[in-house]
Design a protein around this motif. Structure first.
Motif, mmCIF file in Angstrom:
data_model
loop_
_atom_site.group_PDB
_atom_site.id
_atom_site.type_symbol
_atom_site.label_atom_id
_atom_site.label_comp_id
_atom_site.label_asym_id
_atom_site.label_seq_id
_atom_site.Cartn_x
_atom_site.Cartn_y
_atom_site.Cartn_z
ATOM 1 N N GLY A 75 10.722 5.516 28.904
ATOM 2 C CA GLY A 75 10.887 5.968 27.541
ATOM 3 C C GLY A 75 9.684 5.579 26.693
ATOM 4 N N ARG A 76 9.822 5.807 25.409
ATOM 5 C CA ARG A 76 8.752 5.471 24.473
ATOM 6 C C ARG A 76 9.143 4.230 23.682
ATOM 7 N N SER A 77 8.250 3.266 23.640
ATOM 8 C CA SER A 77 8.512 2.043 22.886
ATOM 9 C C SER A 77 7.309 1.713 22.018
ATOM 10 N N LEU A 78 7.567 1.020 20.927
ATOM 11 C CA LEU A 78 6.529 0.637 19.975
ATOM 12 C C LEU A 78 6.470 -0.877 19.877
ATOM 13 N N VAL A 79 5.269 -1.413 20.008
ATOM 14 C CA VAL A 79 5.012 -2.827 19.736
ATOM 15 C C VAL A 79 4.047 -2.874 18.557
ATOM 16 N N PHE A 80 4.535 -3.339 17.440
ATOM 17 C CA PHE A 80 3.723 -3.400 16.224
ATOM 18 C C PHE A 80 3.310 -4.855 16.009
ATOM 19 N N VAL A 81 2.010 -5.107 16.113
ATOM 20 C CA VAL A 81 1.471 -6.456 15.912
ATOM 21 C C VAL A 81 1.118 -6.594 14.433
ATOM 22 N N ASP A 82 1.881 -7.406 13.748
ATOM 23 C CA ASP A 82 1.757 -7.520 12.290
ATOM 24 C C ASP A 82 0.634 -8.479 11.912
ATOM 25 N N LYS A 83 -0.367 -7.953 11.238
ATOM 26 C CA LYS A 83 -1.462 -8.768 10.725
ATOM 27 C C LYS A 83 -1.655 -8.407 9.260
ATOM 28 N N PRO A 84 -1.352 -9.322 8.355
ATOM 29 C CA PRO A 84 -1.407 -9.016 6.919
ATOM 30 C C PRO A 84 -2.799 -8.588 6.461
ATOM 31 N N GLU A 85 -2.796 -7.720 5.461
ATOM 32 C CA GLU A 85 -4.001 -7.285 4.764
ATOM 33 C C GLU A 85 -4.993 -6.559 5.665
ATOM 34 N N ARG A 86 -4.468 -5.825 6.625
ATOM 35 C CA ARG A 86 -5.323 -5.004 7.481
ATOM 36 C C ARG A 86 -5.519 -3.637 6.843
ATOM 37 N N THR A 87 -6.754 -3.290 6.543
ATOM 38 C CA THR A 87 -7.034 -1.950 6.022
ATOM 39 C C THR A 87 -7.296 -0.957 7.142
ATOM 40 N N GLN A 244 1.360 15.075 37.954
ATOM 41 C CA GLN A 244 1.886 14.108 38.907
ATOM 42 C C GLN A 244 1.798 12.678 38.387
ATOM 43 N N ARG A 245 0.731 12.335 37.686
ATOM 44 C CA ARG A 245 0.450 10.930 37.382
ATOM 45 C C ARG A 245 0.741 10.503 35.947
ATOM 46 N N ILE A 246 0.684 11.417 35.002
ATOM 47 C CA ILE A 246 0.797 11.034 33.593
ATOM 48 C C ILE A 246 2.114 11.540 33.014
ATOM 49 N N SER A 247 2.841 10.639 32.369
ATOM 50 C CA SER A 247 4.129 10.992 31.775
ATOM 51 C C SER A 247 4.077 10.793 30.268
ATOM 52 N N PRO A 248 4.058 11.854 29.470
ATOM 53 C CA PRO A 248 4.050 11.697 28.016
ATOM 54 C C PRO A 248 5.368 11.178 27.464
ATOM 55 N N GLU A 249 6.405 11.175 28.279
ATOM 56 C CA GLU A 249 7.706 10.671 27.835
ATOM 57 C C GLU A 249 7.839 9.162 28.036
ATOM 58 N N ASP A 265 6.354 4.149 8.692
ATOM 59 C CA ASP A 265 5.717 5.456 8.872
ATOM 60 C C ASP A 265 5.300 5.671 10.325
ATOM 61 N N VAL A 266 4.805 4.626 10.968
ATOM 62 C CA VAL A 266 4.413 4.739 12.370
ATOM 63 C C VAL A 266 5.628 5.046 13.238
ATOM 64 N N ARG A 267 6.727 4.344 13.000
ATOM 65 C CA ARG A 267 7.950 4.616 13.765
ATOM 66 C C ARG A 267 8.390 6.059 13.588
ATOM 67 N N ALA A 268 8.330 6.561 12.367
ATOM 68 C CA ALA A 268 8.774 7.927 12.093
ATOM 69 C C ALA A 268 7.855 8.968 12.737
ATOM 70 N N ALA A 269 6.622 8.596 13.024
ATOM 71 C CA ALA A 269 5.660 9.538 13.589
ATOM 72 C C ALA A 269 5.783 9.680 15.098
ATOM 73 N N ILE A 270 6.629 8.870 15.734
ATOM 74 C CA ILE A 270 6.746 8.880 17.200
ATOM 75 C C ILE A 270 8.054 9.547 17.590
ATOM 76 N N PRO A 271 8.018 10.783 18.081
ATOM 77 C CA PRO A 271 9.243 11.451 18.491
ATOM 78 C C PRO A 271 9.905 10.724 19.670
ATOM 79 N N ASP A 272 11.209 10.738 19.689
ATOM 80 C CA ASP A 272 11.981 10.166 20.796
ATOM 81 C C ASP A 272 11.666 8.697 21.033
ATOM 82 N N LEU A 273 11.401 7.968 19.988
ATOM 83 C CA LEU A 273 11.103 6.551 20.115
ATOM 84 C C LEU A 273 12.355 5.784 20.498
#
Length: 284
Positions: A75-87, A244-249, A265-273
């Protein structure tokens, strides 16, 4: 693969001098060492030099390769590494990739060149040239003794991160579903063939490739027959290798940024997360 060679505070702080000396005794032994030479010397002088070096080392059982074949994400998973004040953000999107012993390894290498292997590939054209979201946009298929990850890498500013990730996922899906074109195949093969000269234009580079072939357990003739392998890739083989080798899902999307500002916003931009988590940039 999951452990940084720089360690963590909890492990480094517990390390003793004997830990370091013991590791040195176990690893720096004749059975683990490969010596390679290039330059103005013949085989006899190289062998004599190697024997002097090896004579100064201890002996012992060689290290065993105990890494299991990676299964890849589900499946699709998100790991968001939080670093304050990143532009600016850093984003990696990846999944299970290839290994040199796959029969379609070179075909996938050619196909990936079209997606994101050069400064004029699809990713760079869409992300940088058309939209100006990231200075660079690449896809990578590194090799190792075991299967490595396929990944796409961009570094857009925070306000563009969500849209950029969504575009990358769309480009990946199109690449997987429709493959590459005949014209793109010809261009990729021409580029890889011509640029190979820069990989073998010095003695040190050539001996480096020979060393890679041994250390990474590459198939026989991996570099010696590289140009022939590239020339032999057909459009059908390249597109079949993608399917054969790459799975976009099945992907992990990793983002370094300021969670309070863009994580939703990042979470909302990833379908089927599926799974998602936020971790601190300085967490152990």
């Amino acid at each position: 693969y999951a452990r940084s060679v720089s360690g963590q505070r909890a492990t480094v702080s517990k390390m003793t001098a004997e830990d370091v000396h013991g590791l040195h005794r176990r690893t720096w032994i004749r059975e683990n060492l490969v010596l390679s030479f290039s330059g103005d010397l013949d085989q006899e002088r190289a062998r004599a030099s190697a024997e002097r070096i090896l004579a100064a080392l201890g002996q012992g059982p060689p290290l065993r390769d105990s890494v299991d074949e990676p299964s890849g994400p589900r499946g699709r998973s998100l790991v968001f590494v939080d670093k304050p004040e990143r532009t600016q953000t850093q984003s990696l999107i990846g999944g299970r990739g290839t290994r040199p012993h796959d029969l379609d390894h070179v075909a996938l290498h050619v196909a990936n060149t079209v997606l994101g292997g050069t400064f004029t590939a699809r990713l760079m054209n869409e992300v940088r040239s058309k939209r100006g979201w990231s200075y660079g946009a690449y896809s990578s298929l590194p090799y190792d003794r075991h299967r490595q990850a396929f990944s796409m890498w961009t570094f857009p500013k925070a306000s563009d991160a969500a849209a950029c990730i969504r575009l990358e996922l769309d480009l990946l899906a199109a690449w997987c579903e429709r493959g590459i074109t005949k014209r793109e195949l010809a261009w990729a093969k021409r580029y890889l063939t011509r640029s190979h000269a820069f990989a073998i234009d010095t003695a040190s580079k050539r001996v480096g490739l020979a060393l890679d072939a041994l250390i990474y357990d590459l198939p026989a003739g991996y570099y010696d027959d590289y140009l022939d392998h590239i020339a032999g890739v057909t459009l059908e083989a390249a597109n079949a290798a993608i399917r054969q080798r790459i799975s976009p899902e099945n992907l992990v999307i990793a983002v370094v940024g300021t969670a309070s500002e863009i994580e939703a916003d990042v979470r909302a931009a990833i379908p089927d997360l599926g799974a998602h988590e936020v971790v601190s940039f300085d967490a152990d």
